[in-house]
Scaffold this active site. Structure first.
Site, PDB file in Angstrom:
ATOM      1  N   LYS A 202       0.809  -0.996   0.029  1.00  0.00           N
ATOM      2  CA  LYS A 202       0.274   0.380   0.002  1.00  0.00           C
ATOM      3  C   LYS A 202       0.905   1.552   0.201  1.00  0.00           C
ATOM      4  O   LYS A 202       0.267   2.387  -0.455  1.00  0.00           O
ATOM      5  CB  LYS A 202      -0.794   0.422   1.003  1.00  0.00           C
ATOM      6  CG  LYS A 202      -1.861  -1.276   1.389  1.00  0.00           C
ATOM      7  CD  LYS A 202      -2.622  -0.948   2.776  1.00  0.00           C
ATOM      8  CE  LYS A 202      -3.637  -0.301   2.884  1.00  0.00           C
ATOM      9  NZ  LYS A 202      -4.721  -0.481   4.312  1.00  0.00           N
ATOM     10  N   LYS A 204       2.833   1.958   2.330  1.00  0.00           N
ATOM     11  CA  LYS A 204       3.225   2.561   3.559  1.00  0.00           C
ATOM     12  C   LYS A 204       4.570   2.322   4.546  1.00  0.00           C
ATOM     13  O   LYS A 204       5.019   1.022   4.113  1.00  0.00           O
ATOM     14  CB  LYS A 204       2.106   2.457   4.808  1.00  0.00           C
ATOM     15  CG  LYS A 204       0.779   3.410   4.076  1.00  0.00           C
ATOM     16  CD  LYS A 204      -0.101   2.545   5.547  1.00  0.00           C
ATOM     17  CE  LYS A 204      -1.018   3.995   4.958  1.00  0.00           C
ATOM     18  NZ  LYS A 204      -2.235   3.068   6.732  1.00  0.00           N
TER      19      LYS A 204
END
Length: 295
Positions: A202, A204
């Site tokens: 994602k 992150k």
């Protein structure tokens, strides 16, 4: 259990208990196993006494020999994939989450008096009995004499389960307030912690690894279950395995297709709760980064 009784760990009880481990995701395999067992037991002189199911999944099958009703052969089905590191069995009275090491650490031994009859027994068997019957397991008791101390491994079934997810990096007051409000919606809060691998997918980069982030959630007294979320599209599975009545998401995800697609799935109610203004993991990471650079 039967093996333990034969060795006089649990004298005075003639029932034979067997545990079968199954994958929660493969419901068909559970039904197929029951059909085969009923047929085999019938061919060998046993009659079906009772069956119990929970949410459509078999949990127990009990047999008695047609010529000896005093001996009950109880089969309990424990499911992996429901609770992290545990196998789960449930009925109308509660559920048991058996630690995985009590399943994995087993040894094939001969049944007392029958050298060719092999059974898989948890090792050490004393650890298993202590988990199942508590510190007084060496004291002979009938089923109706078992009290809360003896049945401590049986947990009450949740009435209303709440499910939520998050990265929970650098756990802060905003996280705490959101989880407190989520917990207020029911009596059993289940929290998913996004895995390190999924964070990378994602885009992150949390400051803490998944084990550290999960430990912070585990420490909260109102959280009943913590698991690692390893796939983006596992929400339907989680709603089903935990029996969630409510799914809670921060309002920064409002109307996102990832959550809207599970709205009303198996009756779940979707909630978008407001974030606490002025605090976030992103801002805390920025402060830590700036601090590490110095003036």
């Amino acid at each position: 259990m039967g093996f333990a009784r034969e060795l006089n760990f649990l004298p005075g009880d003639t029932d034979v208990d067997v545990r079968i481990g199954l994958e929660f995701t493969n419901n068909r395999a559970a039904f197929d196993a029951v059909v085969v067992l009923v047929r085999l037991f019938a061919q060998n002189g046993f009659r079906l006494m009772r069956e119990t199911y929970l949410d459509g999944r078999p949990m127990q099958t009990a047999f008695a020999h047609r010529e000896n009703d005093n001996t009950i052969f109880d089969i309990y089905y424990f499911y992996s994939g429901v609770s992290e590191g545990r196998y789960v069995n449930a009925n109308d009275f509660g559920y048991r989450r058996k630690p995985r090491h009590l399943i994995d650490n087993k040894k094939s031994l001969s049944w007392p008096g029958y050298a060719t009859l092999k059974v898989n027994v948890p090792q050490p068997v004393e650890d298993y009995l202590a988990w199942r019957f508590g510190p007084e397991w060496r004291t002979p008791k009938k089923n109706w004499e078992l009290g809360p101390v003896d049945n401590a491994c049986i947990e009450p079934l949740p009435q209303v389960t709440v499910l939520t997810y998050g990265t929970w990096d650098l756990f802060h007051q905003g996280h705490l307030r959101l989880l407190e409000r989520a917990a207020a919606l029911g009596d059993h809060l289940v929290v998913g912690v996004v895995s390190d691998e999924l964070c990378a997918i994602k885009g992150k980069q949390p400051s803490q690894d998944e084990a550290t982030r999960a430990a912070a959630i585990h420490a909260l007294p109102f959280v009943r279950e913590v698991f690692i979320q390893r796939m983006l599209d596992q929400k339907e599975f989680d709603i089903e395995r935990f029996g969630a009545a409510h799914l809670v998401v921060g309002d920064d995800w409002i109307n996102h297709p990832r959550f809207e697609q599970v709205r009303d799935y198996r009756g779940v109610e979707l909630h978008y709760l407001p974030r606490t203004p002025g605090i976030s993991s992103t801002s805390l990471r920025a402060e830590l980064t700036a601090g590490s650079r110095g003036p």
